[in-house]
Design an enzyme around this catalytic site. Structure first.
Site, PDB file in Angstrom:
ATOM      1  N   GLY A  49      -8.823  -3.883  -3.658  1.00 53.28           N
ATOM      2  CA  GLY A  49      -8.320  -2.757  -2.974  1.00 53.28           C
ATOM      3  C   GLY A  49      -7.007  -2.440  -3.459  1.00 53.28           C
ATOM      4  O   GLY A  49      -6.345  -2.655  -4.611  1.00 53.28           O
ATOM      5  N   GLY A  66      -8.581   3.865 -10.977  1.00 54.87           N
ATOM      6  CA  GLY A  66      -7.138   4.202 -10.571  1.00 54.87           C
ATOM      7  C   GLY A  66      -6.822   5.701 -10.431  1.00 54.87           C
ATOM      8  O   GLY A  66      -5.883   6.301  -9.765  1.00 54.87           O
ATOM      9  N   ASP A  67      -7.462   6.322 -11.315  1.00 54.60           N
ATOM     10  CA  ASP A  67      -6.959   7.838 -11.395  1.00 54.60           C
ATOM     11  C   ASP A  67      -7.621   8.498 -10.187  1.00 54.60           C
ATOM     12  O   ASP A  67      -6.951   9.414  -9.634  1.00 54.60           O
ATOM     13  CB  ASP A  67      -7.738   8.610 -12.625  1.00 54.60           C
ATOM     14  N   SER A 110      -2.593  -0.898  -7.143  1.00 49.28           N
ATOM     15  CA  SER A 110      -3.829  -0.897  -7.229  1.00 49.28           C
ATOM     16  C   SER A 110      -4.475  -2.346  -7.597  1.00 49.28           C
ATOM     17  O   SER A 110      -3.939  -2.953  -8.728  1.00 49.28           O
ATOM     18  CB  SER A 110      -4.650  -0.066  -7.912  1.00 49.28           C
ATOM     19  N   GLY A 134      -7.713  -3.655  -8.492  1.00 44.27           N
ATOM     20  CA  GLY A 134      -8.981  -3.854  -8.820  1.00 44.27           C
ATOM     21  C   GLY A 134      -9.931  -3.930  -7.740  1.00 44.27           C
ATOM     22  O   GLY A 134      -9.673  -3.376  -6.708  1.00 44.27           O
TER      23      GLY A 134
END
Lengths: 309, 309
Positions: free
Chosen positions: A222, A248-249, A217, A219
């Site tokens: 993408g 992110g989760d 990931s 930020g």
């Protein structure tokens, strides 16, 4: 069913204050407490998206507040006990400018018995609910054995689960050798472990060290998925403003749901971008609005290229 | 015996961090938790000075950590329960420059039942231990009835106790009418209630409104006691450097011990300055070293003058 394991859950506490001045005393206007820790956020997003989930973890004294919040949000969970006080994160938000300053406790120090307790809880749950996917996510507590996460991955594989790990630093490095099906570092975490911020090069190095699929990931830029011979990039056409905590989760939640339902490649990654972006539009981590996910999903921009390594 | 009542006890949490930067996330290196709240500090100082004491208060869920700390320090206590979570104060100390930034929760909101519970606890305890002095000290919880402190003062007087109140703002103003034997505002709190920072003039106004004796704490400039026709000033020849948190509580502890033992005037006030200054030399509120008290007591500078009003 998807099972999430949070080795080091937290009670996320938010303090509303008028204005923060270092070296001074502040009256807290309002205290808000919600369940935190990455695996619990993943379970929250999956619940919001209508997927069946069971969240596992160990909490110290005072962890009832975590269980209460999960119950209130309809998130199925089974939390074991560990000696010491529940881990807290305290975020101070100044009502003037909305600036947020966070203080993250390390959490209670684990004994060998805590590791046994979590392994037993995971083994018992996987035997009972037979999940398609096991997600192990979040920071590791002080004193956790170096093979703590690897042992959990092995239990997942022994039960036929696809195993996703979202971890950083030594915990990420230590789990690669047992071959997790998917790891999802962000680009900072990637650089800490393999020494490069380039997602395709870095992901290839994680795959050399044992990971099967890698999603990085980046930020607002993408996600990048690297698989056998394929690198897929997915992002939104414009960056969103909002709350990046938990983005992110939400991506991990989408990856777990997609793998449980047999998706792969561009489809899998496009979902992950949409869920992640929808999370940014919510003020609290661990929540997405399914209608927003659907709307954003239609706008995801995808590119695929061959990957070496 | 001296009984202290803390309407709004706290768990005082200290976070050690490397350096605080507003708007950033910080890893907490170390978490320390001790019992806090002014009446509990008073009880701690009295215990350290070898006086018999019983500390009372109501705590929310998680208050066991307060009871454990009191027990570990040998402070006798009896804590009732109130709905909600235990109040916390979080002080972030940066290891670079030692700068301390504090965030003080308001505490659980009281219901009418909480006020009943505390009154019953105080009545039961005063009946059982027959104290000479009752100290009511500290902030009041949200939702406490406006006559909450006055009711406790009345219970103390009905049991023949000398009653000391250390409170601020509306709580101090509201308690004057029932005639507490001694109130101890600091000079800021004095100004908030009577509109002047001059301790002798301000104390006279508090006495007009019902207080009997008044002691005003003026930080490093020492203490001023105003009684019938007499104003006594006491201070140290040189200001001490250290931890001012809890200095007022140590002064109240000395005033309680002195009144229990029949002291008054210059003697009473000189003790209070010595105990208070000894507290400044300790890193934690609610602690003094009796040997330091004795050494400082010999250096206290006293002046007495007639007071009007």
């Amino acid at each position: 069913v998807i099972v999430t394991v949070t080795p080091n859950p937290a009670l996320d506490v938010t303090y509303a204050v008028d204005r923060v001045a270092l070296g001074r005393s502040h009256r807290v206007r309002e205290v808000r407490e919600v369940a935190g820790g990455k695996g619990l956020n993943v379970a929250g997003v999956l619940t919001a998206m209508g997927r069946e989930v069971m969240a596992l973890g160990l909490v110290g004294a005072g962890g009832e507040a975590i269980a209460e919040d999960l119950a209130a949000r309809g998130i199925r969970h089974s939390l074991g006990r560990v000696d010491g006080t529940v881990r807290r994160t305290v975020t101070v938000v100044s009502s003037g400018d909305g600036e947020a300053t966070a203080f993250n406790e390390p959490g209670p120090r684990w004994t060998a018995q805590a590791a046994d307790t979590l392994r037993a809880l995971v083994t018992r749950t996987l035997g009972a609910v037979r999940p398609a996917v096991l997600v192990i996510s979040g920071s590791v507590p002080p004193g956790m054995p170096v093979d703590g996460l690897s042992a959990l991955v092995a239990i997942g594989r022994a039960h036929g689960c696809v195993v996703i790990v979202d971890a950083a630093r030594e915990a990420l490095a230590g789990v690669l050798g047992v071959g997790p099906d998917l790891v999802k570092p962000n680009h900072h975490e990637l650089a800490e472990v393999v020494g490069t911020t380039d997602p395709v090069t870095g992901a290839a190095r994680l795959r050399e060290r044992g990971a099967n699929q890698v999603v990085v990931s980046c930020g607002p830029r993408g996600l990048v998925l690297v698989d056998d011979g394929l690198a897929v990039r997915a992002s939104l056409p414009d960056a969103l403003r909002g709350n990046a905590t938990g983005a992110g989760d939400a991506a991990v939640a989408a990856l777990a749901a997609g793998l449980a339902e047999g998706r792969s490649g561009v489809q899998l990654l496009a979902d992950a971008v949409a869920w992640s972006a929808a999370s940014v539009l919510e003020p609290t981590a661990g929540i997405v609005d399914p209608a927003v996910v659907e709307r954003l999903r239609a706008t995801v921009v995808l590119t695929a290229e061959p990957a070496t390594g």
